[in-house]
Design a protein around this motif. Structure first.
Motif: not given
Length: 107
Positions: A96-107, A24-29
Motif C-alpha cells: 500500500t502506497v500512501w501520500l500524506a500531506v501535513f499542514f497547519s489547521p485553519a483558524g 515550515p508550512s507543509v510536509r508531504i510524505e
C-alpha cells in the motif's frame, strides 16, 4: 524528474516513511505498508491536519469513537488536527502506497 513509485523499499518488515517535501508550512510524505497496522496503543494525535490518499493498494483507518474508513486506490480523506486515528489494516500480500500531506489547521 522524480517519481513516487521509484525506489520502493525491498525490505518491508517495517513500514517505510519518506519525506518528499518538508517546509515550515507543509510536509508531504510517502508511506509504504505491507500488512502493517498501528499497535492498539498507537493512536495518532497530531498537531497538524492531514490529507491522505492511497495511490496503490488498500488501507483501513480506525478513528476514536468507532468510525472505520477503508481507502483503496485513489481514495482520500482529510483528518483534522487532534482527530485520534490509527491504521487498522493494510493488505499483507500487496504493498500500500500512501501520500500524506501535513499542514497547519485553519483558524
Amino acid at each position: 524528474m522524480n517519481n513516487i513509485f521509484d525506489n520502493l523499499p525491498a525490505d518491508l518488515s517495517r513500514e517505510h516513511f519518506l519525506d518528499l517535501l518538508n517546509t515550515p508550512s507543509v510536509r508531504i510524505e510517502r508511506i509504504v505498508s505491507k500488512g502493517h497496522d498501528s499497535p492498539e496503543a498507537g493512536w495518532y494525535d497530531q498537531d497538524e491536519d492531514e490529507w491522505v490518499m492511497v495511490l496503490e493498494g488498500e488501507g483501513t483507518l480506525a478513528f476514536e469513537g468507532g468510525r472505520v474508513v477503508t481507502l483503496s486506490k485513489g481514495g482520500f480523506i482529510h483528518i483534522p488536527a487532534h482527530c485520534r486515528h490509527r491504521v487498522s489494516h493494510t493488505r499483507p500480500d500487496d504493498i500500500t502506497v500512501w501520500l500524506a500531506v501535513f499542514f497547519s489547521p485553519a483558524g
